[in-house]
Design a protein around this motif. Structure first.
Motif, PDB file in Angstrom:
ATOM      1  N   LEU A 143       0.815  -1.227   0.000  1.00  0.00           N
ATOM      2  CA  LEU A 143       0.000   0.000   0.000  1.00  0.00           C
ATOM      3  C   LEU A 143       0.843   1.269   0.000  1.00  0.00           C
ATOM      4  O   LEU A 143       0.572   2.229   0.743  1.00  0.00           O
ATOM      5  N   LEU A 144       1.860   1.293  -0.842  1.00  0.00           N
ATOM      6  CA  LEU A 144       2.723   2.474  -0.897  1.00  0.00           C
ATOM      7  C   LEU A 144       1.986   3.639  -1.555  1.00  0.00           C
ATOM      8  O   LEU A 144       1.454   3.510  -2.662  1.00  0.00           O
ATOM      9  N   GLY A 145       1.964   4.752  -0.861  1.00  0.00           N
ATOM     10  CA  GLY A 145       1.379   5.963  -1.418  1.00  0.00           C
ATOM     11  C   GLY A 145       2.470   6.974  -1.704  1.00  0.00           C
ATOM     12  O   GLY A 145       3.622   6.609  -1.928  1.00  0.00           O
ATOM     13  N   GLY A 146       2.092   8.250  -1.721  1.00  0.00           N
ATOM     14  CA  GLY A 146       3.062   9.306  -1.985  1.00  0.00           C
ATOM     15  C   GLY A 146       3.065  10.320  -0.855  1.00  0.00           C
ATOM     16  O   GLY A 146       2.052  10.553  -0.203  1.00  0.00           O
ATOM     17  N   ARG A 147       4.207  10.933  -0.637  1.00  0.00           N
ATOM     18  CA  ARG A 147       4.351  11.987   0.371  1.00  0.00           C
ATOM     19  C   ARG A 147       3.812  13.294  -0.209  1.00  0.00           C
ATOM     20  O   ARG A 147       4.046  13.607  -1.379  1.00  0.00           O
ATOM     21  N   ILE A 148       3.063  14.071   0.605  1.00  0.00           N
ATOM     22  CA  ILE A 148       2.562  15.338   0.063  1.00  0.00           C
ATOM     23  C   ILE A 148       3.482  16.512   0.380  1.00  0.00           C
ATOM     24  O   ILE A 148       3.432  17.536  -0.302  1.00  0.00           O
ATOM     25  N   GLY A 149       4.334  16.369   1.384  1.00  0.00           N
ATOM     26  CA  GLY A 149       5.301  17.424   1.682  1.00  0.00           C
ATOM     27  C   GLY A 149       6.212  17.658   0.490  1.00  0.00           C
ATOM     28  O   GLY A 149       6.743  16.707  -0.081  1.00  0.00           O
ATOM     29  N   GLY A 150       6.369  18.923   0.098  1.00  0.00           N
ATOM     30  CA  GLY A 150       7.214  19.258  -1.047  1.00  0.00           C
ATOM     31  C   GLY A 150       6.504  19.218  -2.385  1.00  0.00           C
ATOM     32  O   GLY A 150       7.054  19.653  -3.403  1.00  0.00           O
ATOM     33  N   LYS A 151       5.291  18.703  -2.421  1.00  0.00           N
ATOM     34  CA  LYS A 151       4.539  18.627  -3.677  1.00  0.00           C
ATOM     35  C   LYS A 151       3.881  19.967  -3.985  1.00  0.00           C
ATOM     36  O   LYS A 151       3.626  20.793  -3.109  1.00  0.00           O
ATOM     37  N   ARG A 152       3.608  20.178  -5.274  1.00  0.00           N
ATOM     38  CA  ARG A 152       2.963  21.419  -5.717  1.00  0.00           C
ATOM     39  C   ARG A 152       1.453  21.242  -5.739  1.00  0.00           C
ATOM     40  O   ARG A 152       0.930  20.333  -6.390  1.00  0.00           O
ATOM     41  N   LEU A 153       0.757  22.132  -5.025  1.00  0.00           N
ATOM     42  CA  LEU A 153      -0.700  22.141  -5.014  1.00  0.00           C
ATOM     43  C   LEU A 153      -1.192  23.311  -5.852  1.00  0.00           C
ATOM     44  O   LEU A 153      -0.843  24.464  -5.575  1.00  0.00           O
ATOM     45  N   GLY A 154      -2.008  23.023  -6.857  1.00  0.00           N
ATOM     46  CA  GLY A 154      -2.601  24.058  -7.691  1.00  0.00           C
ATOM     47  C   GLY A 154      -4.063  24.261  -7.298  1.00  0.00           C
ATOM     48  O   GLY A 154      -4.878  23.348  -7.469  1.00  0.00           O
ATOM     49  N   ILE A 155      -4.391  25.418  -6.753  1.00  0.00           N
ATOM     50  CA  ILE A 155      -5.747  25.703  -6.292  1.00  0.00           C
ATOM     51  C   ILE A 155      -6.484  26.493  -7.363  1.00  0.00           C
ATOM     52  O   ILE A 155      -6.034  27.569  -7.767  1.00  0.00           O
ATOM     53  N   LEU A 156      -7.588  25.949  -7.804  1.00  0.00           N
ATOM     54  CA  LEU A 156      -8.412  26.607  -8.820  1.00  0.00           C
ATOM     55  C   LEU A 156      -9.574  27.293  -8.105  1.00  0.00           C
ATOM     56  O   LEU A 156     -10.533  26.649  -7.691  1.00  0.00           O
ATOM     57  N   GLY A 157      -9.456  28.610  -7.929  1.00  0.00           N
ATOM     58  CA  GLY A 157     -10.448  29.371  -7.170  1.00  0.00           C
ATOM     59  C   GLY A 157      -9.899  29.713  -5.803  1.00  0.00           C
ATOM     60  O   GLY A 157      -9.850  28.864  -4.916  1.00  0.00           O
ATOM     61  N   MET A 158      -9.463  30.961  -5.626  1.00  0.00           N
ATOM     62  CA  MET A 158      -8.779  31.339  -4.387  1.00  0.00           C
ATOM     63  C   MET A 158      -9.651  32.291  -3.559  1.00  0.00           C
ATOM     64  O   MET A 158      -9.211  33.357  -3.134  1.00  0.00           O
ATOM     65  N   GLY A 159     -10.900  31.884  -3.339  1.00  0.00           N
ATOM     66  CA  GLY A 159     -11.772  32.624  -2.440  1.00  0.00           C
ATOM     67  C   GLY A 159     -11.538  32.180  -1.008  1.00  0.00           C
ATOM     68  O   GLY A 159     -10.442  31.732  -0.652  1.00  0.00           O
ATOM     69  N   ARG A 160     -12.595  32.269  -0.181  1.00  0.00           N
ATOM     70  CA  ARG A 160     -12.449  31.902   1.236  1.00  0.00           C
ATOM     71  C   ARG A 160     -11.937  30.469   1.405  1.00  0.00           C
ATOM     72  O   ARG A 160     -11.003  30.203   2.160  1.00  0.00           O
ATOM     73  N   ILE A 161     -12.594  29.525   0.691  1.00  0.00           N
ATOM     74  CA  ILE A 161     -12.232  28.115   0.878  1.00  0.00           C
ATOM     75  C   ILE A 161     -10.860  27.829   0.291  1.00  0.00           C
ATOM     76  O   ILE A 161     -10.046  27.133   0.908  1.00  0.00           O
ATOM     77  N   GLY A 162     -10.579  28.370  -0.894  1.00  0.00           N
ATOM     78  CA  GLY A 162      -9.269  28.161  -1.505  1.00  0.00           C
ATOM     79  C   GLY A 162      -8.142  28.625  -0.596  1.00  0.00           C
ATOM     80  O   GLY A 162      -7.120  27.943  -0.446  1.00  0.00           O
ATOM     81  N   GLN A 163      -8.329  29.791   0.034  1.00  0.00           N
ATOM     82  CA  GLN A 163      -7.302  30.307   0.943  1.00  0.00           C
ATOM     83  C   GLN A 163      -7.183  29.458   2.201  1.00  0.00           C
ATOM     84  O   GLN A 163      -6.081  29.253   2.720  1.00  0.00           O
ATOM     85  N   ALA A 164      -8.316  28.941   2.689  1.00  0.00           N
ATOM     86  CA  ALA A 164      -8.272  28.063   3.869  1.00  0.00           C
ATOM     87  C   ALA A 164      -7.546  26.757   3.542  1.00  0.00           C
ATOM     88  O   ALA A 164      -6.807  26.220   4.374  1.00  0.00           O
ATOM     89  N   VAL A 165      -7.744  26.248   2.317  1.00  0.00           N
ATOM     90  CA  VAL A 165      -7.016  25.056   1.875  1.00  0.00           C
ATOM     91  C   VAL A 165      -5.518  25.363   1.798  1.00  0.00           C
ATOM     92  O   VAL A 165      -4.677  24.566   2.244  1.00  0.00           O
ATOM     93  N   ALA A 166      -5.184  26.532   1.266  1.00  0.00           N
ATOM     94  CA  ALA A 166      -3.779  26.914   1.125  1.00  0.00           C
ATOM     95  C   ALA A 166      -3.079  26.939   2.486  1.00  0.00           C
ATOM     96  O   ALA A 166      -1.946  26.457   2.625  1.00  0.00           O
ATOM     97  N   LYS A 167      -3.747  27.490   3.505  1.00  0.00           N
ATOM     98  CA  LYS A 167      -3.146  27.551   4.851  1.00  0.00           C
ATOM     99  C   LYS A 167      -2.870  26.159   5.396  1.00  0.00           C
ATOM    100  O   LYS A 167      -1.814  25.895   5.977  1.00  0.00           O
ATOM    101  N   ARG A 168      -3.811  25.257   5.211  1.00  0.00           N
ATOM    102  CA  ARG A 168      -3.634  23.886   5.700  1.00  0.00           C
ATOM    103  C   ARG A 168      -2.523  23.178   4.931  1.00  0.00           C
ATOM    104  O   ARG A 168      -1.683  22.475   5.513  1.00  0.00           O
ATOM    105  N   ALA A 169      -2.530  23.348   3.611  1.00  0.00           N
ATOM    106  CA  ALA A 169      -1.544  22.659   2.781  1.00  0.00           C
ATOM    107  C   ALA A 169      -0.123  23.149   3.068  1.00  0.00           C
ATOM    108  O   ALA A 169       0.839  22.372   3.030  1.00  0.00           O
ATOM    109  N   ARG A 170       0.011  24.443   3.384  1.00  0.00           N
ATOM    110  CA  ARG A 170       1.324  24.969   3.746  1.00  0.00           C
ATOM    111  C   ARG A 170       1.845  24.266   4.997  1.00  0.00           C
ATOM    112  O   ARG A 170       3.021  23.956   5.117  1.00  0.00           O
TER     113      ARG A 170
END
Length: 328
Positions: A143-170
Protein backbone atom coordinates in the motif's frame (compact mmCIF):
# COMPACT_ATOMS: atom_id res chain seq x y z
CA UNK A 1 -51.53 33.43 13.57
CA UNK A 2 -50.13 36.41 15.51
CA UNK A 3 -49.95 39.62 13.48
CA UNK A 4 -46.67 40.14 11.70
CA UNK A 5 -45.44 36.54 11.81
CA UNK A 6 -44.14 35.50 8.42
CA UNK A 7 -45.21 32.24 6.82
CA UNK A 8 -42.02 30.22 6.25
CA UNK A 9 -41.75 26.87 4.45
CA UNK A 10 -38.57 24.81 4.98
CA UNK A 11 -37.91 22.16 2.31
CA UNK A 12 -35.64 19.79 4.32
CA UNK A 13 -35.08 18.82 7.97
CA UNK A 14 -32.59 21.10 9.75
CA UNK A 15 -30.78 20.70 13.10
CA UNK A 16 -33.17 20.71 16.05
CA UNK A 17 -31.94 24.03 17.56
CA UNK A 18 -32.55 25.75 14.20
CA UNK A 19 -36.05 24.33 13.79
CA UNK A 20 -36.96 25.23 17.38
CA UNK A 21 -35.83 28.84 16.95
CA UNK A 22 -37.75 29.12 13.67
CA UNK A 23 -40.94 27.95 15.40
CA UNK A 24 -40.44 30.63 18.04
CA UNK A 25 -40.05 33.41 15.47
CA UNK A 26 -42.17 32.48 12.46
CA UNK A 27 -45.27 30.60 11.35
CA UNK A 28 -43.08 27.80 10.01
CA UNK A 29 -43.79 24.55 8.16
CA UNK A 30 -41.04 22.03 8.87
CA UNK A 31 -40.29 19.11 6.58
CA UNK A 32 -41.16 15.61 7.76
CA UNK A 33 -40.10 13.11 6.51
CA UNK A 34 -36.76 14.41 5.29
CA UNK A 35 -36.89 13.92 1.53
CA UNK A 36 -36.55 16.40 -1.34
CA UNK A 37 -39.75 18.13 -2.39
CA UNK A 38 -41.15 17.25 -5.80
CA UNK A 39 -41.50 20.05 -8.34
CA UNK A 40 -45.25 20.21 -7.67
CA UNK A 41 -44.66 20.38 -3.90
CA UNK A 42 -42.15 23.20 -4.38
CA UNK A 43 -44.59 25.13 -6.60
CA UNK A 44 -47.33 24.77 -3.98
CA UNK A 45 -44.97 25.84 -1.19
CA UNK A 46 -43.97 28.94 -3.16
CA UNK A 47 -47.63 29.90 -3.56
CA UNK A 48 -48.47 29.75 0.17
CA UNK A 49 -45.27 31.08 1.76
CA UNK A 50 -43.88 34.55 2.42
CA UNK A 51 -40.44 32.95 2.70
CA UNK A 52 -39.08 29.72 1.20
CA UNK A 53 -36.03 28.07 2.80
CA UNK A 54 -34.65 25.70 0.14
CA UNK A 55 -31.41 23.74 -0.12
CA UNK A 56 -29.16 22.64 -2.97
CA UNK A 57 -31.53 19.71 -3.67
CA UNK A 58 -34.26 22.15 -4.79
CA UNK A 59 -34.00 23.41 -8.38
CA UNK A 60 -35.82 26.73 -8.51
CA UNK A 61 -35.84 27.77 -12.15
CA UNK A 62 -37.77 30.39 -14.15
CA UNK A 63 -40.65 27.97 -14.70
CA UNK A 64 -41.15 27.41 -10.98
CA UNK A 65 -40.78 31.10 -10.19
CA UNK A 66 -43.50 31.84 -12.74
CA UNK A 67 -45.86 29.68 -10.67
CA UNK A 68 -45.09 31.51 -7.43
CA UNK A 69 -47.89 33.74 -6.22
CA UNK A 70 -47.57 37.35 -5.17
CA UNK A 71 -47.04 36.29 -1.58
CA UNK A 72 -43.48 34.94 -1.89
CA UNK A 73 -41.00 37.73 -1.17
CA UNK A 74 -37.82 35.98 0.00
CA UNK A 75 -35.95 32.80 -0.88
CA UNK A 76 -33.63 32.33 2.12
CA UNK A 77 -31.35 29.60 0.84
CA UNK A 78 -29.82 27.19 3.37
CA UNK A 79 -26.33 27.01 1.87
CA UNK A 80 -23.76 29.23 0.20
CA UNK A 81 -24.18 28.08 -3.41
CA UNK A 82 -27.14 29.51 -5.32
CA UNK A 83 -26.59 27.96 -8.78
CA UNK A 84 -29.82 25.96 -8.23
CA UNK A 85 -31.81 29.22 -8.06
CA UNK A 86 -32.55 31.51 -11.02
CA UNK A 87 -31.55 34.66 -9.13
CA UNK A 88 -32.10 36.99 -12.09
CA UNK A 89 -35.69 35.83 -12.67
CA UNK A 90 -36.41 36.01 -8.94
CA UNK A 91 -35.19 39.60 -8.88
CA UNK A 92 -37.39 40.47 -11.88
CA UNK A 93 -40.38 39.10 -9.98
CA UNK A 94 -39.54 41.13 -6.88
CA UNK A 95 -38.33 38.11 -4.87
CA UNK A 96 -35.16 38.57 -2.83
CA UNK A 97 -32.61 35.75 -2.56
CA UNK A 98 -30.20 35.27 0.36
CA UNK A 99 -27.63 32.61 1.19
CA UNK A 100 -25.29 31.56 4.02
CA UNK A 101 -21.74 32.46 2.93
CA UNK A 102 -18.59 31.86 4.95
CA UNK A 103 -20.01 29.20 7.27
CA UNK A 104 -18.67 26.13 5.45
CA UNK A 105 -15.18 27.49 4.76
CA UNK A 106 -13.20 25.69 7.45
CA UNK A 107 -15.18 22.43 7.25
CA UNK A 108 -14.82 22.20 3.47
CA UNK A 109 -11.11 23.01 3.64
CA UNK A 110 -10.66 20.24 6.23
CA UNK A 111 -12.39 17.77 3.90
CA UNK A 112 -10.25 18.91 0.97
CA UNK A 113 -7.12 17.98 2.91
CA UNK A 114 -8.75 14.69 3.96
CA UNK A 115 -9.34 13.84 0.30
CA UNK A 116 -5.79 14.82 -0.71
CA UNK A 117 -4.42 12.51 1.99
CA UNK A 118 -7.02 9.84 1.28
CA UNK A 119 -6.01 9.57 -2.36
CA UNK A 120 -2.25 10.04 -2.04
CA UNK A 121 -1.89 7.73 0.99
CA UNK A 122 -4.39 5.13 -0.29
CA UNK A 123 -6.43 5.25 2.91
CA UNK A 124 -9.60 3.62 1.44
CA UNK A 125 -7.57 0.66 0.13
CA UNK A 126 -6.11 0.11 3.59
CA UNK A 127 -9.52 0.48 5.21
CA UNK A 128 -11.08 -2.04 2.82
CA UNK A 129 -8.29 -4.53 3.54
CA UNK A 130 -8.83 -4.24 7.29
CA UNK A 131 -12.62 -4.48 7.07
CA UNK A 132 -12.42 -7.58 4.88
CA UNK A 133 -10.08 -9.31 7.32
CA UNK A 134 -7.54 -9.91 4.53
CA UNK A 135 -4.58 -8.01 6.01
CA UNK A 136 -1.60 -10.41 5.97
CA UNK A 137 0.50 -8.18 8.19
CA UNK A 138 3.01 -5.41 7.58
CA UNK A 139 5.15 -5.49 4.47
CA UNK A 140 7.75 -2.97 3.23
CA UNK A 141 6.07 -2.65 -0.18
CA UNK A 142 2.40 -2.85 0.79
CA UNK A 143 0.00 0.00 0.00
CA UNK A 144 2.72 2.47 -0.90
CA UNK A 145 1.38 5.96 -1.42
CA UNK A 146 3.06 9.31 -1.98
CA UNK A 147 4.35 11.99 0.37
CA UNK A 148 2.56 15.34 0.06
CA UNK A 149 5.30 17.42 1.68
CA UNK A 150 7.21 19.26 -1.05
CA UNK A 151 4.54 18.63 -3.68
CA UNK A 152 2.96 21.42 -5.72
CA UNK A 153 -0.70 22.14 -5.01
CA UNK A 154 -2.60 24.06 -7.69
CA UNK A 155 -5.75 25.70 -6.29
CA UNK A 156 -8.41 26.61 -8.82
CA UNK A 157 -10.45 29.37 -7.17
CA UNK A 158 -8.78 31.34 -4.39
CA UNK A 159 -11.77 32.62 -2.44
CA UNK A 160 -12.45 31.90 1.24
CA UNK A 161 -12.23 28.12 0.88
CA UNK A 162 -9.27 28.16 -1.51
CA UNK A 163 -7.30 30.31 0.94
CA UNK A 164 -8.27 28.06 3.87
CA UNK A 165 -7.02 25.06 1.87
CA UNK A 166 -3.78 26.91 1.12
CA UNK A 167 -3.15 27.55 4.85
CA UNK A 168 -3.63 23.89 5.70
CA UNK A 169 -1.54 22.66 2.78
CA UNK A 170 1.32 24.97 3.75
CA UNK A 171 1.34 23.35 7.19
CA UNK A 172 1.81 20.01 5.42
CA UNK A 173 4.79 21.42 3.52
CA UNK A 174 3.09 21.76 0.13
CA UNK A 175 4.03 24.50 -2.33
CA UNK A 176 1.00 26.69 -3.05
CA UNK A 177 0.05 27.79 -6.56
CA UNK A 178 -3.28 29.24 -7.66
CA UNK A 179 -5.37 30.47 -10.57
CA UNK A 180 -8.14 32.97 -9.91
CA UNK A 181 -10.12 35.55 -11.86
CA UNK A 182 -8.36 38.22 -9.82
CA UNK A 183 -4.90 38.07 -8.34
CA UNK A 184 -4.79 38.26 -4.54
CA UNK A 185 -3.42 41.34 -2.81
CA UNK A 186 0.38 41.14 -2.37
CA UNK A 187 0.13 40.87 1.43
CA UNK A 188 -2.34 37.95 1.19
CA UNK A 189 -0.16 36.22 -1.38
CA UNK A 190 2.87 36.68 0.88
CA UNK A 191 1.04 35.31 3.92
CA UNK A 192 -0.02 32.19 2.00
CA UNK A 193 3.34 31.92 0.20
CA UNK A 194 1.25 31.45 -2.93
CA UNK A 195 2.29 31.76 -6.57
CA UNK A 196 -0.31 33.19 -8.98
CA UNK A 197 -0.73 31.84 -12.51
CA UNK A 198 -2.57 33.95 -15.03
CA UNK A 199 -2.76 30.92 -17.32
CA UNK A 200 -4.75 27.99 -15.95
CA UNK A 201 -3.31 25.71 -18.65
CA UNK A 202 0.28 26.52 -17.68
CA UNK A 203 -0.43 25.99 -13.99
CA UNK A 204 -2.17 22.63 -14.14
CA UNK A 205 0.52 21.15 -16.40
CA UNK A 206 3.04 21.59 -13.59
CA UNK A 207 1.06 20.60 -10.48
CA UNK A 208 1.12 17.39 -8.44
CA UNK A 209 -2.32 18.01 -6.89
CA UNK A 210 -5.18 20.10 -8.29
CA UNK A 211 -7.82 21.33 -5.83
CA UNK A 212 -11.08 22.64 -7.34
CA UNK A 213 -12.49 25.39 -5.11
CA UNK A 214 -14.44 27.63 -7.49
CA UNK A 215 -18.22 28.06 -7.77
CA UNK A 216 -20.32 26.69 -10.63
CA UNK A 217 -21.13 29.50 -13.04
CA UNK A 218 -21.57 29.54 -16.83
CA UNK A 219 -17.87 30.45 -17.12
CA UNK A 220 -16.68 27.57 -14.90
CA UNK A 221 -18.86 24.81 -16.41
CA UNK A 222 -16.42 22.08 -17.57
CA UNK A 223 -13.52 24.43 -16.86
CA UNK A 224 -11.58 21.19 -16.36
CA UNK A 225 -12.58 19.71 -19.71
CA UNK A 226 -10.97 16.86 -21.63
CA UNK A 227 -8.38 19.15 -23.22
CA UNK A 228 -7.27 20.57 -19.88
CA UNK A 229 -7.29 17.21 -18.11
CA UNK A 230 -4.86 15.94 -20.75
CA UNK A 231 -2.42 18.66 -19.67
CA UNK A 232 -2.07 17.08 -16.22
CA UNK A 233 0.99 15.01 -15.35
CA UNK A 234 0.23 11.24 -15.23
CA UNK A 235 1.24 11.35 -11.55
CA UNK A 236 -1.22 14.16 -10.73
CA UNK A 237 -4.22 13.91 -8.41
CA UNK A 238 -7.47 15.90 -8.77
CA UNK A 239 -9.62 16.82 -5.75
CA UNK A 240 -13.03 18.51 -6.00
CA UNK A 241 -15.06 19.77 -3.02
CA UNK A 242 -16.83 22.63 -4.82
CA UNK A 243 -19.24 21.79 -7.66
CA UNK A 244 -19.25 18.69 -9.83
CA UNK A 245 -20.09 20.62 -13.00
CA UNK A 246 -16.64 22.24 -13.03
CA UNK A 247 -15.10 18.92 -14.20
CA UNK A 248 -16.07 16.92 -17.29
CA UNK A 249 -16.75 13.77 -15.28
CA UNK A 250 -16.82 11.40 -18.27
CA UNK A 251 -13.44 12.66 -19.49
CA UNK A 252 -12.01 12.37 -15.96
CA UNK A 253 -13.32 8.81 -15.66
CA UNK A 254 -11.78 7.79 -19.00
CA UNK A 255 -8.38 9.19 -18.05
CA UNK A 256 -8.41 7.61 -14.59
CA UNK A 257 -9.30 4.24 -16.11
CA UNK A 258 -6.49 4.61 -18.65
CA UNK A 259 -3.95 5.57 -15.98
CA UNK A 260 -3.43 9.01 -17.53
CA UNK A 261 -4.21 10.63 -14.15
CA UNK A 262 -2.97 9.02 -10.92
CA UNK A 263 -6.09 9.53 -8.81
CA UNK A 264 -9.04 11.66 -7.78
CA UNK A 265 -10.88 12.60 -4.60
CA UNK A 266 -14.44 13.76 -5.22
CA UNK A 267 -17.14 15.03 -2.87
CA UNK A 268 -19.36 16.49 -5.63
CA UNK A 269 -20.56 15.14 -8.96
CA UNK A 270 -21.69 16.54 -12.28
CA UNK A 271 -25.17 14.97 -12.09
CA UNK A 272 -25.75 15.18 -8.37
CA UNK A 273 -26.42 11.75 -6.87
CA UNK A 274 -26.23 10.03 -10.29
CA UNK A 275 -22.58 9.01 -10.24
CA UNK A 276 -20.94 7.39 -13.26
CA UNK A 277 -20.86 3.66 -12.35
CA UNK A 278 -17.44 3.29 -14.04
CA UNK A 279 -16.13 5.91 -11.62
CA UNK A 280 -17.33 3.90 -8.62
CA UNK A 281 -15.30 0.87 -9.71
CA UNK A 282 -11.91 2.59 -9.81
CA UNK A 283 -9.39 1.78 -7.07
CA UNK A 284 -7.56 5.10 -7.48
CA UNK A 285 -10.61 7.23 -6.64
CA UNK A 286 -12.02 8.32 -3.26
CA UNK A 287 -15.73 9.15 -3.49
CA UNK A 288 -17.64 10.92 -0.71
CA UNK A 289 -21.39 11.74 -0.57
CA UNK A 290 -21.20 15.57 -0.64
CA UNK A 291 -20.19 15.74 3.01
CA UNK A 292 -17.58 18.52 2.82
CA UNK A 293 -19.63 20.86 5.00
CA UNK A 294 -21.25 18.15 7.11
CA UNK A 295 -20.45 19.15 10.68
CA UNK A 296 -23.16 19.79 13.27
CA UNK A 297 -21.52 23.12 14.13
CA UNK A 298 -21.57 24.21 10.49
CA UNK A 299 -25.17 23.13 9.92
CA UNK A 300 -26.35 25.08 12.98
CA UNK A 301 -24.40 28.17 11.91
CA UNK A 302 -26.02 27.94 8.46
CA UNK A 303 -29.45 27.84 10.10
CA UNK A 304 -28.60 30.82 12.28
CA UNK A 305 -27.65 32.81 9.17
CA UNK A 306 -30.95 31.86 7.50
CA UNK A 307 -32.86 33.06 10.57
CA UNK A 308 -30.96 36.37 10.64
CA UNK A 309 -31.69 36.90 6.94
CA UNK A 310 -35.42 36.23 7.44
CA UNK A 311 -35.64 38.30 10.65
CA UNK A 312 -33.85 41.25 9.06
CA UNK A 313 -36.19 41.06 6.07
CA UNK A 314 -39.21 40.86 8.40
CA UNK A 315 -37.99 44.03 10.13
CA UNK A 316 -38.06 45.85 6.80
CA UNK A 317 -34.33 45.82 6.07
CA UNK A 318 -32.11 44.26 3.41
CA UNK A 319 -31.03 40.73 4.39
CA UNK A 320 -27.31 40.85 5.24
CA UNK A 321 -26.55 37.95 2.88
CA UNK A 322 -28.73 39.06 -0.04
CA UNK A 323 -27.55 37.72 -3.41
CA UNK A 324 -27.89 39.86 -6.53
CA UNK A 325 -27.17 38.76 -10.14
CA UNK A 326 -24.15 41.07 -10.37
CA UNK A 327 -22.43 38.98 -7.65
CA UNK A 328 -22.63 35.78 -9.68
Amino acid sequence: MPAGRLSVVVTRRLPEPVETRMKELFDVELRDPDRPMSRDELAEAMRRADVLVPTITDSIDAGLLAQAGDRLKLIANYGAGVDHIDVATARQRGILVSNTPGVVTEDTADMTMALILGVTRRIPAGLAMMQSGEWPGWSPMALLGGRIGGKRLGILGMGRIGQAVAKRARAFGMQIHYHNRRRLRPEVEAELEATWWESLDQMIARMDVISINCPHTPSTYHLMNARRLKLLKPSAVVVNTSRGEVIDENALTRMLRAGEIAGAGLDVYERGAEINPRLRELPNVVLLPHMGSATIEGRIEMGEKVIINIKTFADGHRPPDQVVPAML
